[in-house]
Design a protein around this motif. Structure first.
Motif, PDB file in Angstrom:
ATOM      1  N   HIS A   1       0.957  -1.170   0.198  1.00 27.41           N
ATOM      2  CA  HIS A   1      -0.083   0.010   0.057  1.00 27.41           C
ATOM      3  C   HIS A   1       0.719   1.107  -0.129  1.00 27.41           C
ATOM      4  CE1 HIS A   1      -2.842  -2.700   1.858  1.00 27.41           C
ATOM      5  NE2 HIS A   1      -4.078  -1.555   0.924  1.00 27.41           N
ATOM      6  N   PHE A   2       0.154   2.529  -0.032  1.00 26.09           N
ATOM      7  CA  PHE A   2       1.125   3.660  -0.124  1.00 26.09           C
ATOM      8  C   PHE A   2       2.034   4.289   1.092  1.00 26.09           C
ATOM      9  CE2 PHE A   2       1.012   8.323   1.555  1.00 26.09           C
ATOM     10  CZ  PHE A   2       2.264   8.563   0.344  1.00 26.09           C
ATOM     11  N   GLU A   3       1.246   3.674   1.887  1.00 26.64           N
ATOM     12  CA  GLU A   3       2.120   3.255   3.658  1.00 26.64           C
ATOM     13  C   GLU A   3       3.228   2.701   3.781  1.00 26.64           C
ATOM     14  OE1 GLU A   3      -2.196   4.471   4.263  1.00 26.64           O
ATOM     15  OE2 GLU A   3      -1.370   3.341   2.601  1.00 26.64           O
ATOM     16  N   ASP A   4       3.473   2.057   2.341  1.00 31.44           N
ATOM     17  CA  ASP A   4       4.897   0.270   2.631  1.00 31.44           C
ATOM     18  C   ASP A   4       5.678   1.830   1.690  1.00 31.44           C
ATOM     19  OD1 ASP A   4       2.935  -1.355   4.684  1.00 31.44           O
ATOM     20  OD2 ASP A   4       1.856  -1.609   2.346  1.00 31.44           O
ATOM     21  N   ALA A   5       5.557   1.794   1.395  1.00 31.25           N
ATOM     22  CA  ALA A   5       6.279   2.667   0.264  1.00 31.25           C
ATOM     23  C   ALA A   5       6.878   3.653   0.624  1.00 31.25           C
ATOM     24  CB  ALA A   5       5.554   2.883  -1.284  1.00 31.25           C
ATOM     25  N   THR A   6       7.223   3.872   2.198  1.00 35.95           N
ATOM     26  CA  THR A   6       8.438   4.989   3.042  1.00 35.95           C
ATOM     27  C   THR A   6       9.785   4.958   1.885  1.00 35.95           C
ATOM     28  OG1 THR A   6       9.631   2.942   4.299  1.00 35.95           O
ATOM     29  CG2 THR A   6       7.100   4.259   4.449  1.00 35.95           C
ATOM     30  N   LEU A   7       9.781   6.672   1.981  1.00 30.35           N
ATOM     31  CA  LEU A   7      10.999   7.327   1.654  1.00 30.35           C
ATOM     32  C   LEU A   7      12.073   6.462   1.730  1.00 30.35           C
ATOM     33  CD1 LEU A   7      11.134   9.588  -0.939  1.00 30.35           C
ATOM     34  CD2 LEU A   7      12.205  11.274   1.130  1.00 30.35           C
ATOM     35  N   GLY A   8      12.622   5.974   0.883  1.00 31.50           N
ATOM     36  CA  GLY A   8      14.195   5.513   0.784  1.00 31.50           C
ATOM     37  C   GLY A   8      14.079   3.897   1.121  1.00 31.50           C
ATOM     38  N   ARG A   9      12.832   3.356   1.009  1.00 30.93           N
ATOM     39  CA  ARG A   9      12.796   1.635   1.318  1.00 30.93           C
ATOM     40  C   ARG A   9      13.362   1.032   0.223  1.00 30.93           C
ATOM     41  NH1 ARG A   9       7.246  -1.867   2.760  1.00 30.93           N
ATOM     42  NH2 ARG A   9       8.171  -3.772   2.445  1.00 30.93           N
ATOM     43  N   LYS A  10      13.970   0.364   0.364  1.00 27.25           N
ATOM     44  CA  LYS A  10      14.858  -0.994  -0.879  1.00 27.25           C
ATOM     45  C   LYS A  10      14.300  -2.241  -0.659  1.00 27.25           C
ATOM     46  CE  LYS A  10      19.037   2.517  -1.061  1.00 27.25           C
ATOM     47  NZ  LYS A  10      20.267   2.234  -0.748  1.00 27.25           N
ATOM     48  N   PHE A  11      14.554  -2.571  -2.249  1.00 30.60           N
ATOM     49  CA  PHE A  11      14.012  -4.326  -2.226  1.00 30.60           C
ATOM     50  C   PHE A  11      14.365  -4.863  -3.267  1.00 30.60           C
ATOM     51  CE2 PHE A  11      10.118  -1.943  -3.347  1.00 30.60           C
ATOM     52  CZ  PHE A  11      10.090  -3.254  -3.748  1.00 30.60           C
ATOM     53  N   LYS A  12      14.507  -6.079  -3.935  1.00 30.39           N
ATOM     54  CA  LYS A  12      14.438  -6.634  -5.225  1.00 30.39           C
ATOM     55  C   LYS A  12      13.761  -7.962  -5.240  1.00 30.39           C
ATOM     56  CE  LYS A  12      18.148  -9.541  -3.750  1.00 30.39           C
ATOM     57  NZ  LYS A  12      19.806 -10.382  -4.216  1.00 30.39           N
ATOM     58  N   THR A  13      13.890  -7.646  -6.072  1.00 25.67           N
ATOM     59  CA  THR A  13      12.425  -9.165  -7.128  1.00 25.67           C
ATOM     60  C   THR A  13      13.507  -9.936  -6.891  1.00 25.67           C
ATOM     61  OG1 THR A  13      12.747  -8.963  -9.325  1.00 25.67           O
ATOM     62  CG2 THR A  13      11.748  -7.675  -7.693  1.00 25.67           C
ATOM     63  N   ILE A  14      12.624 -12.018  -7.522  1.00 22.93           N
ATOM     64  CA  ILE A  14      13.472 -12.785  -7.282  1.00 22.93           C
ATOM     65  C   ILE A  14      13.786 -12.739  -8.489  1.00 22.93           C
ATOM     66  CG2 ILE A  14      12.318 -14.341  -5.682  1.00 22.93           C
ATOM     67  CD1 ILE A  14       9.911 -14.520  -8.653  1.00 22.93           C
ATOM     68  N   GLY A  15      14.535 -13.843  -8.900  1.00 24.42           N
ATOM     69  CA  GLY A  15      15.592 -13.655 -10.848  1.00 24.42           C
ATOM     70  C   GLY A  15      14.160 -14.281 -11.643  1.00 24.42           C
ATOM     71  N   ARG A  16      14.313 -14.160 -12.480  1.00 23.88           N
ATOM     72  CA  ARG A  16      14.001 -14.357 -14.033  1.00 23.88           C
ATOM     73  C   ARG A  16      14.944 -14.948 -14.692  1.00 23.88           C
ATOM     74  NH1 ARG A  16      11.307 -15.741 -18.337  1.00 23.88           N
ATOM     75  NH2 ARG A  16       8.300 -15.931 -18.371  1.00 23.88           N
ATOM     76  N   THR A  17      14.859 -15.946 -15.502  1.00 21.72           N
ATOM     77  CA  THR A  17      15.968 -16.238 -16.805  1.00 21.72           C
ATOM     78  C   THR A  17      14.679 -15.693 -17.830  1.00 21.72           C
ATOM     79  OG1 THR A  17      17.069 -17.922 -15.549  1.00 21.72           O
ATOM     80  CG2 THR A  17      17.342 -17.730 -17.309  1.00 21.72           C
ATOM     81  N   VAL A  18      15.701 -15.253 -19.055  1.00 17.51           N
ATOM     82  CA  VAL A  18      15.154 -15.249 -20.180  1.00 17.51           C
ATOM     83  C   VAL A  18      15.519 -16.112 -21.396  1.00 17.51           C
ATOM     84  CG1 VAL A  18      14.901 -13.582 -22.399  1.00 17.51           C
ATOM     85  CG2 VAL A  18      15.649 -13.058 -19.604  1.00 17.51           C
ATOM     86  N   THR A  19      14.508 -16.832 -21.521  1.00 19.30           N
ATOM     87  CA  THR A  19      15.102 -17.601 -22.362  1.00 19.30           C
ATOM     88  C   THR A  19      15.220 -18.075 -24.222  1.00 19.30           C
ATOM     89  OG1 THR A  19      12.464 -18.320 -23.141  1.00 19.30           O
ATOM     90  CG2 THR A  19      14.610 -19.111 -20.787  1.00 19.30           C
ATOM     91  N   GLU A  20      15.003 -18.214 -24.378  1.00 21.90           N
ATOM     92  CA  GLU A  20      15.043 -18.442 -26.663  1.00 21.90           C
ATOM     93  C   GLU A  20      14.166 -17.432 -26.774  1.00 21.90           C
ATOM     94  OE1 GLU A  20      16.990 -18.887 -31.164  1.00 21.90           O
ATOM     95  OE2 GLU A  20      18.272 -20.137 -28.968  1.00 21.90           O
ATOM     96  N   PRO A  21      12.827 -18.969 -26.266  1.00 19.59           N
ATOM     97  CA  PRO A  21      11.700 -18.832 -26.706  1.00 19.59           C
ATOM     98  C   PRO A  21      10.999 -17.122 -25.644  1.00 19.59           C
ATOM     99  CG  PRO A  21      11.997 -21.113 -26.189  1.00 19.59           C
ATOM    100  CD  PRO A  21      13.549 -20.048 -25.327  1.00 19.59           C
ATOM    101  N   ASP A  22      10.786 -17.145 -25.161  1.00 21.56           N
ATOM    102  CA  ASP A  22      11.203 -15.853 -24.594  1.00 21.56           C
ATOM    103  C   ASP A  22      11.118 -14.716 -25.851  1.00 21.56           C
ATOM    104  OD1 ASP A  22       9.959 -16.555 -22.173  1.00 21.56           O
ATOM    105  OD2 ASP A  22      11.999 -16.329 -21.104  1.00 21.56           O
ATOM    106  N   ILE A  23      11.618 -14.731 -26.013  1.00 22.82           N
ATOM    107  CA  ILE A  23      12.667 -13.842 -26.965  1.00 22.82           C
ATOM    108  C   ILE A  23      12.039 -13.803 -28.365  1.00 22.82           C
ATOM    109  CG2 ILE A  23      14.562 -13.214 -28.501  1.00 22.82           C
ATOM    110  CD1 ILE A  23      16.016 -13.290 -25.838  1.00 22.82           C
ATOM    111  N   VAL A  24      11.861 -15.079 -28.975  1.00 18.38           N
ATOM    112  CA  VAL A  24      11.022 -15.556 -30.530  1.00 18.38           C
ATOM    113  C   VAL A  24       9.376 -15.167 -30.172  1.00 18.38           C
ATOM    114  CG1 VAL A  24      10.312 -16.915 -31.680  1.00 18.38           C
ATOM    115  CG2 VAL A  24      12.905 -16.953 -31.330  1.00 18.38           C
ATOM    116  N   ASN A  25       8.586 -15.227 -28.962  1.00 18.21           N
ATOM    117  CA  ASN A  25       7.961 -15.371 -29.201  1.00 18.21           C
ATOM    118  C   ASN A  25       7.297 -13.673 -29.098  1.00 18.21           C
ATOM    119  OD1 ASN A  25       7.050 -18.263 -28.433  1.00 18.21           O
ATOM    120  ND2 ASN A  25       6.804 -18.103 -27.416  1.00 18.21           N
ATOM    121  N   PHE A  26       8.418 -12.561 -28.204  1.00 17.41           N
ATOM    122  CA  PHE A  26       8.023 -11.745 -27.574  1.00 17.41           C
ATOM    123  C   PHE A  26       8.024 -10.318 -29.165  1.00 17.41           C
ATOM    124  CE2 PHE A  26       8.700  -7.085 -26.858  1.00 17.41           C
ATOM    125  CZ  PHE A  26       8.213  -6.843 -25.618  1.00 17.41           C
ATOM    126  N   ILE A  27       9.470 -10.856 -29.575  1.00 16.31           N
ATOM    127  CA  ILE A  27       9.688 -10.101 -31.301  1.00 16.31           C
ATOM    128  C   ILE A  27       8.864 -10.393 -32.264  1.00 16.31           C
ATOM    129  CG2 ILE A  27      11.877 -10.189 -30.528  1.00 16.31           C
ATOM    130  CD1 ILE A  27      12.478 -12.209 -33.070  1.00 16.31           C
TER     131      ILE A  27
END
Length: 154
Positions: free
Chosen positions: A9-35
């Motif tokens: 929520h807005f109240e959770d987004a305090t100035l200076g708060r930092k976090f990171k997401t999990i990772g995701r591997t980009v695959t050749e089928p991802d690229i071909v399907n996107f283009i």
């Protein structure tokens, strides 16, 4: 009972708060399907001989737009379910290539947070989003401004 998976929520987004997401591997089928889906049939994305012989980038190159979309998907899963209401603006810079087999994640820092003047129960939050590959190199930076749900009107 608490529901898991609901976004910040807005109240959770305090100035200076930092976090990171999990990772995701980009695959050749991802690229071909996107283009193919977007019509980005530029030789950088469709011609492996061109990449091998003429380009400075080696490997199956992912469009920057695909990397951005994957970054947003990682953030939506983690932070915006039921609470992200609008994507309003962003500055966007591509810093390096992503190729098939690279794993990306997003590092996020809240750099602006304020109540909406016109919409009670909403806040405006700007983040600095840095997308990194598995080796730590920066491939994309962007600063979206979003409208987010608040827990209260005031």
């Amino acid at each position: 009972m608490e529901t898991l998976g609901i976004g910040l929520h807005f109240e959770d987004a305090t100035l200076g708060r930092k976090f990171k997401t999990i990772g995701r591997t980009v695959t050749e089928p991802d690229i071909v399907n996107f283009i193919n889906c977007t019509g980005m049939t530029e030789v950088l994305f469709t011609n492996l001989e061109f990449l091998k012989n003429e380009s400075d980038i080696k490997g199956r190159l992912a469009p920057g737009a695909l990397v951005f979309c994957f970054a947003e998907g990682l953030l939506v899963q983690a932070t915006m379910q039921h609470t992200g209401f609008a994507f309003l603006h962003m500055d966007f810079n591509i810093k390096g290539p992503v190729v098939a087999g690279d794993t990306i994640h997003v590092e996020c820092e809240v750099i602006e947070a304020r109540r909406s003047k016109n919409r009670p129960g909403r806040g405006l939050v700007r983040t600095r989003n840095v997308v990194r590959r598995q080796d730590g190199s920066v491939v994309l930076e962007y600063t979206p401004l979003r409208m987010m749900k608040a827990r209260s009107n005031g």
